[in-house]
Design a protein around this motif. Structure first.
Motif, PDB file in Angstrom:
ATOM      1  N   UNK A  58      19.728  91.747  71.836  1.00  0.00           N
ATOM      2  CA  UNK A  58      21.196  91.887  71.515  1.00  0.00           C
ATOM      3  C   UNK A  58      21.444  91.516  70.066  1.00  0.00           C
ATOM      4  N   UNK A  59      20.913  90.529  69.886  1.00  0.00           N
ATOM      5  CA  UNK A  59      21.114  90.185  68.318  1.00  0.00           C
ATOM      6  C   UNK A  59      20.412  91.205  67.215  1.00  0.00           C
ATOM      7  N   UNK A  60      19.459  91.624  67.462  1.00  0.00           N
ATOM      8  CA  UNK A  60      18.690  92.540  66.725  1.00  0.00           C
ATOM      9  C   UNK A  60      19.631  93.785  66.625  1.00  0.00           C
ATOM     10  N   UNK A  61      20.184  94.263  67.721  1.00  0.00           N
ATOM     11  CA  UNK A  61      21.113  95.394  67.647  1.00  0.00           C
ATOM     12  C   UNK A  61      22.656  94.894  66.996  1.00  0.00           C
ATOM     13  N   UNK A  62      22.961  93.764  66.886  1.00  0.00           N
ATOM     14  CA  UNK A  62      23.935  93.388  66.287  1.00  0.00           C
ATOM     15  C   UNK A  62      23.927  93.374  64.875  1.00  0.00           C
ATOM     16  N   UNK A  63      22.825  93.289  64.293  1.00  0.00           N
ATOM     17  CA  UNK A  63      22.523  93.251  62.983  1.00  0.00           C
ATOM     18  C   UNK A  63      22.024  94.681  62.450  1.00  0.00           C
ATOM     19  N   UNK A  64      21.950  95.761  63.366  1.00  0.00           N
ATOM     20  CA  UNK A  64      21.396  97.005  62.970  1.00  0.00           C
ATOM     21  C   UNK A  64      19.894  97.184  62.878  1.00  0.00           C
ATOM     22  N   UNK A  65      19.281  96.285  63.679  1.00  0.00           N
ATOM     23  CA  UNK A  65      17.926  96.366  63.430  1.00  0.00           C
ATOM     24  C   UNK A  65      17.212  97.199  64.465  1.00  0.00           C
ATOM     25  N   UNK A  66      16.467  98.256  64.199  1.00  0.00           N
ATOM     26  CA  UNK A  66      16.055  99.258  65.279  1.00  0.00           C
ATOM     27  C   UNK A  66      14.542  98.503  65.667  1.00  0.00           C
ATOM     28  N   UNK A  67      14.155  98.874  66.813  1.00  0.00           N
ATOM     29  CA  UNK A  67      13.127  98.067  67.636  1.00  0.00           C
ATOM     30  C   UNK A  67      11.973  99.338  67.761  1.00  0.00           C
ATOM     31  N   UNK A  68      12.107 100.488  67.102  1.00  0.00           N
ATOM     32  CA  UNK A  68      11.300 101.409  67.579  1.00  0.00           C
ATOM     33  C   UNK A  68       9.874 101.651  66.728  1.00  0.00           C
ATOM     34  N   UNK A  69       9.699 100.516  65.828  1.00  0.00           N
ATOM     35  CA  UNK A  69       8.511 100.530  64.923  1.00  0.00           C
ATOM     36  C   UNK A  69       8.252  98.898  65.112  1.00  0.00           C
ATOM     37  N   UNK A  70       7.215  98.597  64.579  1.00  0.00           N
ATOM     38  CA  UNK A  70       6.865  97.243  64.379  1.00  0.00           C
ATOM     39  C   UNK A  70       7.576  96.577  63.352  1.00  0.00           C
ATOM     40  N   UNK A  71       8.134  95.233  63.551  1.00  0.00           N
ATOM     41  CA  UNK A  71       8.894  94.644  62.462  1.00  0.00           C
ATOM     42  C   UNK A  71       8.491  93.724  61.568  1.00  0.00           C
ATOM     43  N   UNK A  72       8.592  93.827  60.064  1.00  0.00           N
ATOM     44  CA  UNK A  72       7.956  92.850  59.497  1.00  0.00           C
ATOM     45  C   UNK A  72       9.401  91.884  58.855  1.00  0.00           C
ATOM     46  N   UNK A  73       9.140  90.506  59.150  1.00  0.00           N
ATOM     47  CA  UNK A  73      10.451  89.839  58.914  1.00  0.00           C
ATOM     48  C   UNK A  73      10.118  88.920  57.551  1.00  0.00           C
ATOM     49  N   UNK A  74      10.995  88.854  56.605  1.00  0.00           N
ATOM     50  CA  UNK A  74      10.953  87.922  55.681  1.00  0.00           C
ATOM     51  C   UNK A  74      12.261  87.359  55.566  1.00  0.00           C
ATOM     52  N   UNK A  75      11.967  85.913  55.152  1.00  0.00           N
ATOM     53  CA  UNK A  75      13.109  85.021  55.148  1.00  0.00           C
ATOM     54  C   UNK A  75      13.161  84.138  53.969  1.00  0.00           C
ATOM     55  N   UNK A  76      14.067  84.045  52.887  1.00  0.00           N
ATOM     56  CA  UNK A  76      13.840  83.172  51.804  1.00  0.00           C
ATOM     57  C   UNK A  76      15.055  83.192  50.878  1.00  0.00           C
ATOM     58  N   UNK A  77      15.202  82.791  49.716  1.00  0.00           N
ATOM     59  CA  UNK A  77      16.137  82.795  48.866  1.00  0.00           C
ATOM     60  C   UNK A  77      15.735  83.653  47.663  1.00  0.00           C
ATOM     61  N   UNK A  78      16.934  83.985  46.831  1.00  0.00           N
ATOM     62  CA  UNK A  78      16.551  84.779  45.895  1.00  0.00           C
ATOM     63  C   UNK A  78      16.189  84.159  44.403  1.00  0.00           C
ATOM     64  N   UNK A  79      14.775  83.920  44.697  1.00  0.00           N
ATOM     65  CA  UNK A  79      14.074  83.185  43.567  1.00  0.00           C
ATOM     66  C   UNK A  79      12.760  83.970  43.662  1.00  0.00           C
ATOM     67  N   UNK A  80      12.460  84.435  42.194  1.00  0.00           N
ATOM     68  CA  UNK A  80      11.116  85.033  42.063  1.00  0.00           C
ATOM     69  C   UNK A  80       9.909  84.351  42.551  1.00  0.00           C
ATOM     70  N   UNK A  81       9.991  82.942  42.641  1.00  0.00           N
ATOM     71  CA  UNK A  81       8.764  82.145  43.445  1.00  0.00           C
ATOM     72  C   UNK A  81       8.536  82.841  44.714  1.00  0.00           C
ATOM     73  N   UNK A  82       9.447  83.185  45.276  1.00  0.00           N
ATOM     74  CA  UNK A  82       9.314  83.484  46.851  1.00  0.00           C
ATOM     75  C   UNK A  82       8.622  84.826  47.027  1.00  0.00           C
ATOM     76  N   UNK A  83       8.336  85.697  46.116  1.00  0.00           N
ATOM     77  CA  UNK A  83       7.601  86.916  46.072  1.00  0.00           C
ATOM     78  C   UNK A  83       8.005  87.876  46.755  1.00  0.00           C
ATOM     79  N   UNK A  84       9.429  88.160  47.155  1.00  0.00           N
ATOM     80  CA  UNK A  84       9.769  89.362  47.727  1.00  0.00           C
ATOM     81  C   UNK A  84       9.306  90.486  47.137  1.00  0.00           C
ATOM     82  N   UNK A  85       9.613  90.826  45.705  1.00  0.00           N
ATOM     83  CA  UNK A  85       8.932  91.760  45.239  1.00  0.00           C
ATOM     84  C   UNK A  85       7.754  92.102  45.444  1.00  0.00           C
TER      85      UNK A  85
END
Length: 436
Positions: free
Chosen positions: A240-267
């Motif tokens: 229900x929470x995933x749906x509320x955020x608009x996250x589809x569950x029809x594929x494997x999910x990859x989750x990343x959590x962090x702050x906007x800092x280059x050291x976190x390596x999201x790029x």
């Protein structure tokens, strides 16, 4: 405060931090929340091991200048601290200046030092835990102010850096380097120690800042294992929470959590997912420092240019990571940091995913090598190879359900054995900071 008819404990803890009391946007915020959980839910267990003390929480003066300011959270923080006889102390500083600057840190550290001296006039022993760079000058400011009055109690200060300019910046700021070096040079003076938060980070302090092993106090990353927020979310609620955020569950999910800092390596993560664009859905919970942070747009544009299907959340959320980490559809929680001294997310994921949720994927560097055992409690990759992160995420996707569950359970049991807050904080406080 403590009722007048009860004796005031002779010992006090002054915890100085800048996140987690009036906001909560990073690992230091989670650390503060862990402390508050121990004060709230584990008080009897903690004081049975440390003896009684009064907790005080010192924070930068909260208000509009506080990023992600949450007055309700501040109210809850005050209630927890006050029920144990303490107070939340607001430290003034120049709110018009850049918070991440030496002049602001000097103000905060100086005011924290003065607060410690004031508490020493009321208590026989005062333990000060000065968290990270904004409070790194607390011990030096205390020493520079000279000796306490003869009738004051003792003050012990632990400087708890969680990162450094040499570790987190490609081109280290010279003013911050000087601030850190001077702050750490206070170690060895009577009552001043440096937090040993992890072997790799402590080795960095030894090699780059000449910190002696004789001046360390053990202070490992820990969690309140009884926290309701760290229990797996029931599957129906999680979907229900995933749906509320608009996250589809029809594929494997990859989750990343962090702050906007280059050291976190999201790029780096976005680039690594390009070969897997048809296989995965990326959920990126990336909290900006403020609304004008340019990295928010940069990351979103990079995702669009890469053709990766993604849900991008630019505000702090605990329920979404908890929900996704509780679902077997989430294949991996990626932690692509360029540098990491410790890190709470792998520990939290181990608790959320204990019934067979995602696998933590991280580079084989820094604190990750201490929290993850490769192919037993998570997957480590070589950060020096361009394809290492891609291969590790693909391996997590292809992992059979039985192997995933076994890995998740090993991660869970390791965290419960090694990372409980009562053991960690009781050992730290009773060993050197709050003498009996």
């Amino acid at each position: 405060m403590t009722p007048a008819h009860e004796p005031v404990p002779s010992r006090a803890l002054l915890w100085c931090t800048f996140n987690g009391a009036a906001n909560c946007t990073n690992g230091i915020g989670r650390q503060t929340q862990t402390l508050l959980g121990a004060l709230d839910r584990r008080w009897s267990e903690l004081t049975a091991r440390t003896g009684d003390f009064i907790p005080y929480l010192a924070i930068p003066e909260p208000g509009p200048a506080t990023w992600a300011y949450d007055p309700d959270r501040l109210s809850r923080t005050r209630a927890v601290v006050e029920q144990r006889g303490g107070t939340v102390i607001s430290l003034p500083y120049d709110t018009s200046a850049d918070f991440w600057s030496v002049p602001v840190w000097r103000q905060l550290s100086g005011n924290a030092s003065r607060t410690a001296r004031q508490l020493a006039a009321q208590h026989a022993h005062v333990a000060v835990v000065a968290i990270d760079t904004p409070f790194a000058g607390t011990a030096r400011a205390y020493l520079d102010a000279g000796p306490l009055a003869p009738d004051c109690g003792t003050v012990n200060i632990m400087q708890a850096l969680c990162g450094t300019a040499r570790l987190n910046q490609h081109d280290p700021d010279l003013a911050q380097l000087a601030w850190e070096q001077r702050a750490l040079s206070a170690a060895g003076h009577h009552g001043v120690t440096i937090a040993d938060i992890s072997p790799t980070f402590t080795a960095h302090l030894r090699d780059e800042y000449n910190v002696s092993a004789a001046h360390l106090t053990r202070f490992p990353c820990s969690l309140d294992l009884t926290d309701p927020d760290l229990q797996p979310m029931p599957p129906v609620q999680a979907r229900r929470v995933a749906a509320a955020y608009g996250v589809p569950l029809d594929r494997p999910t990859v989750l990343a959590v962090g702050r906007t800092d280059p050291v976190k390596g999201l790029d780096q993560l976005i680039t690594a997912l390009i070969p897997l664009a048809d296989l995965v859905h990326l959920v990126a919970v990336i909290v900006p420092f403020d609304k004008s942070d340019p990295l928010t747009h940069a990351y979103q544009q990079q995702i669009a240019d890469a053709g990766i299907r993604a849900t991008y959340v630019d505000r702090f959320s605990r329920e979404l990571p908890r929900a996704l980490a509780s679902l077997p559809n989430t294949a991996a929680v990626a932690c692509p940091s360029r540098s990491e001294s410790q890190g709470y997310l792998p520990l939290e994921v181990a608790l959320w995913a204990r019934h067979g949720g995602p696998i933590v994927v991280a580079p084989a560097l820094g604190g990750f090598t201490e929290t993850i055992i490769h192919e037993r409690t998570g997957l480590l990759y070589d950060p020096e190879t361009a394809e290492g992160l891609t291969a590790a995420i693909l391996a997590a996707i292809k992992l059979p359900a039985e192997a995933r569950t076994a890995m998740a359970q090993q991660a869970y049991h390791r965290v419960t054995r090694e990372r409980d807050v009562v053991t960690a904080y009781a050992d730290t406080l009773s060993s050197t900071l709050l003498p009996a």
